[in-house]
Design an enzyme around this catalytic site. Structure first.
Site, PDB file in Angstrom:
ATOM      1  N   LYS A 102     -10.412   0.611  -1.113  1.00 44.91           N
ATOM      2  CA  LYS A 102     -10.294   0.358   0.327  1.00 44.91           C
ATOM      3  C   LYS A 102     -11.519   0.882   1.069  1.00 44.91           C
ATOM      4  CE  LYS A 102      -7.077   1.129   4.197  1.00 44.91           C
ATOM      5  NZ  LYS A 102      -5.829   1.846   4.592  1.00 44.91           N
ATOM      6  N   GLU A 160       0.850  -1.185   0.000  1.00 45.56           N
ATOM      7  CA  GLU A 160       0.000   0.000   0.000  1.00 45.56           C
ATOM      8  C   GLU A 160       0.893   1.245   0.000  1.00 45.56           C
ATOM      9  OE1 GLU A 160      -3.698   1.786   2.659  1.00 45.56           O
ATOM     10  OE2 GLU A 160      -2.082   0.686   3.677  1.00 45.56           O
ATOM     11  N   CYS A 215      -4.690  -3.243   4.210  1.00 36.99           N
ATOM     12  CA  CYS A 215      -4.250  -2.732   5.501  1.00 36.99           C
ATOM     13  C   CYS A 215      -5.324  -2.790   6.587  1.00 36.99           C
ATOM     14  CB  CYS A 215      -3.693  -1.317   5.320  1.00 36.99           C
ATOM     15  SG  CYS A 215      -2.552  -0.815   6.646  1.00 36.99           S
TER      16      CYS A 215
END
Length: 499
Positions: free
Chosen positions: A179, A80, A212
Site C-alpha cells: 500500500k 483490508e 483503501c
C-alpha cells in the site's frame, strides 16, 4: 480406479479455465468481514497467539471462500485488515507479519511450504485458493529486513508494509502489492519508496490491485486504469463511512463509473467504526452492493461481470466533463453563503423554490443545477454547493465538487453536516460544472444510504441527470472531481519519524 488427487485437481482447474475462456463474463465475489480483533496490547503477543487470532479470522474467510466457489465464483476479494484487525503499534504488529516473496519466484505455498521462511498464513491462503479452484485476494503484513547500508532503513532494521496478496486457482502467489497511500493512523507500517503498479493477467481479463486510501490518489489507482488499461481493480478496504460524499458504496461505485472499470470492493464490517459497504461495481453502476449499519455479521456478495468492459456494447462514451457547463450562460446566483463540509468551506445557495435553475461559483468552478422537486417538505432544506480547493488537514489533495445536497435541518448552519435520511423526492435534476479535470466521479445517494442505480445517467457533455425522477428521497447528487496535479507534496512519505 479413482483418479489421483493431483490429476483430479488439474482436471477441475482446466475446466474452470475453459469455462472462463468460453465467456465474455466472469463471476466475482467480495466478502465483507466482521473482523475478530485482538485485545489491545502494549507489548507484542507471542507468534503462537498471533497465529491463533489470524486462524480465527481465516476460519470465517475460508467458509466465505467455499461458499463463493460453490456459487461459481472465479475470484473473491477479502478486506483490508481482514486477518488481524488494526489495533497495533509498530512493535505489536510484528508477530503478525510474514516475509512475502516477489511472485516472480513462482511459488505455491500450499504444496511447498518450507521453501522460504515459515509462512503459515500464506500457506493457508494458498490452500484455500487451490482447494476451491478460485483466485483469493487477501490483505496481510509483509516484513523486509534492511541494514545501515540503506540510509532509509528504520531503526529496528526492517520495513513493514500493508500488503495485498493474490493466489491463483492452483494456489500460486501471482501478485503482491504494498500500500502506497497509508491512512494517517497506520503508523505500524512504512511507506514504500516508490508506488507499485501491480497487474496480472487472467483468463477473464487484466487485473490491477490497490488498497483503501489509495483510491483517492493518482498513484497507483489512476495509473493502473489510464496507462496500464486494467479491466478490473481488486480493492481490499477498511473504509470508515463519511457523509455526504465519502461513504464506501457511494464513492467506490462513482469511481468505477468515472474510471470506466470494474471495482471489486471488500470492506471490513465494524459498525462501531462506521465500517460497512462493499460491492461489485461496474462502469454502468453496481452489479450488487451491501450496506448495513445495524448488524454485526459479515456478508458475501456474488455477481457476474463483463470480463473486458471496454469491449461491452453498453460501455459508456467518453465524457467531456465541462462541455455543457462552459457552453451555457450562468443562471442567477442567489443569496450565496459559506458553509463547512467537515473542514472544507463550500459556497452554498439554498433551493427556495420547488423548481428552478441555479448557479454557484467558487473561484474558477461554476456549478449549474436545473431541478424540480416532486414534493418539497417544509422541514427540509436543499442547497447547491461548490468547493474548489485543497482538502485535508495533513495530507492535502485537490478537490472540485458540485453538489445538490440535503441539509441536516432548516438551519443553514447545518448544511454539509452528515445526514442519512430524507423525505424529498425530485421529478428531475441536471447537475454540471466547469471542471478543470477529466477525473470526475458521479454520485447519487438516496435516503438510508442507498444508491440510485439505474435512475441517473451521465451525458457525454458532463451533465449528471436523473432519468425519470428519484424513486426514493434524495440525500445528495454530486460530481466529485480530483485535480491530482494540484495535490501538495506528501508530508509523511519517507520522513524519518515514519520510516
Amino acid at each position: 480406479m479413482l483418479p489421483s488427487q493431483p490429476l483430479l485437481h488439474a482436471a477441475v482447474l482446466a475446466l474452470t479455465v475453459l469455462q472462463a475462456l468460453a465467456s465474455n463474463t466472469f463471476i466475482a465475489a467480495v466478502y465483507e468481514h466482521a473482523v475478530i480483533l485482538p485485545k489491545a496490547a502494549i507489548k507484542p503477543v507471542s507468534p503462537d497467539d498471533a497465529l491463533a487470532l489470524m486462524n480465527s479470522n481465516m476460519d470465517v474467510l475460508e467458509e466465505a471462500i467455499k461458499e463463493a466457489a460453490q456459487q461459481g465464483a472465479h475470484i473473491i476479494v477479502t478486506p483490508e485488515d481482514g486477518i488481524y484487525g488494526w489495533r497495533f503499534t509498530r512493535e505489536t504488529i510484528y508477530p503478525y507479519l510474514e516475509d512475502i516473496p516477489d511472485p516472480a519466484v513462482n511459488w505455491i505455498p500450499c504444496t511447498d511450504p518450507t521453501r522460504f521462511a515459515p509462512a503459515p498464513v500464506q500457506e493457508r491462503l494458498s490452500c484455500m485458493a487451490r482447494n476451491n479452484s478460485i483466485y483469493v485476494v487477501a490483505n496481510i503484513g509483509d516484513k523486509k529486513p534492511c541494514n545501515s547500508s540503506d540510509p532509509s532503513c528504520p531503526k529496528d532494521g526492517r520495513y513493514q508494509y500493508n500488503t495485498d496478496v493474490v493466489f491463483d486457482p492452483e494456489g500460486k502467489l501471482v501478485a503482491r502489492y504494498h500500500k502506497y497511500n497509508l491512512f494517517r493512523g497506520e503508523t505500524q507500517f512504512n511507506y514504500p519508496k516508490e508506488p507499485e503498479a501491480i497487474t496480472f493477467e487472467t483468463p477473464f481479463g487484466k487485473f490491477g490491485i490497490f488498497t483503501c486510501f489509495d483510491i483517492l490518489f493518482r498513484e497507483p489507482a489512476v495509473v493502473l486504469v489510464s496507462e496500464l488499461q486494467v479491466d478490473t481493480v481488486l480493492f481490499p478496504t477498511a473504509w470508515m463511512n463519511v457523509l455526504p460524499f465519502l461513504t464506501a458504496v457511494e464513492f467506490h461505485s462513482a469511481w468505477a463509473m468515472g474510471m470506466g472499470v470494474n471495482l471489486l470492493s471488500a470492506n471490513t464490517h465494524n459498525i462501531n467504526f462506521a465500517m460497512t459497504g462493499s460491492g461489485l461495481f461496474t462502469p454502468e453502476g453496481p452489479a450488487t452492493y451491501y450496506y448495513n449499519s445495524e448488524t454485526d455479521e459479515g456478508h458475501l456478495l456474488v455477481a457476474e461481470l463483463s470480463a473486458q468492459p471496454r469491449l461491452s456494447p453498453n460501455y459508456p462514451p467518453a465524457i467531456n466533463w465541462s462541455l455543457y457547463a462552459t457552453s451555457i450562460k450562468k443562471f442567477p446566483e442567489e443569496d450565496t453563503f459559506l458553509g463547512a463540509v467537515r473542514k472544507d468551506i463550500f459556497t452554498f445557495s439554498e433551493l427556495r423554490r420547488k423548481a428552478g435553475n441555479y448557479t454557484v461559483c467558487q473561484r474558477d468552478l461554476c456549478c449549474h443545477l436545473i431541478y424540480q422537486m416532486s414534493n418539497k417538505s417544509k422541514d427540509e432544506v436543499y442547497v447547491l454547493g461548490a468547493f474548489n480547493g485543497l482538502h485535508g488537514s495533513l495530507i492535502k489533495y485537490y478537490w472540485q465538487i458540485c453538489t445538490l445536497l440535503k441539509c441536516k435541518s432548516t438551519d443553514p448552519e447545518t448544511c454539509g453536516q452528515p445526514v442519512e435520511t430524507a423525505q424529498t423526492k425530485f421529478e428531475m435534476f441536471s447537475l454540471s460544472g466547469t471542471f478543470g479535470t477529466n477525473y470526475v466521479f458521479p454520485e447519487v445517494l438516496y435516503s438510508g444510504v442507498q444508491l440510485g442505480h439505474g435512475e441517473f445517467e451521465v451525458l457525454y457533455d458532463g451533465r449528471l441527470k436523473s432519468k425519470h425522477g428519484t424513486s426514493k428521497p434524495l440525500i445528495t447528487a454530486t460530481l466529485f472531481g480530483r485535480l491530482y496535479e494540484k495535490d501538495l507534496p506528501h508530508p509523511l512519505r519517507m520522513s524519518p519519524s515514519r520510516n
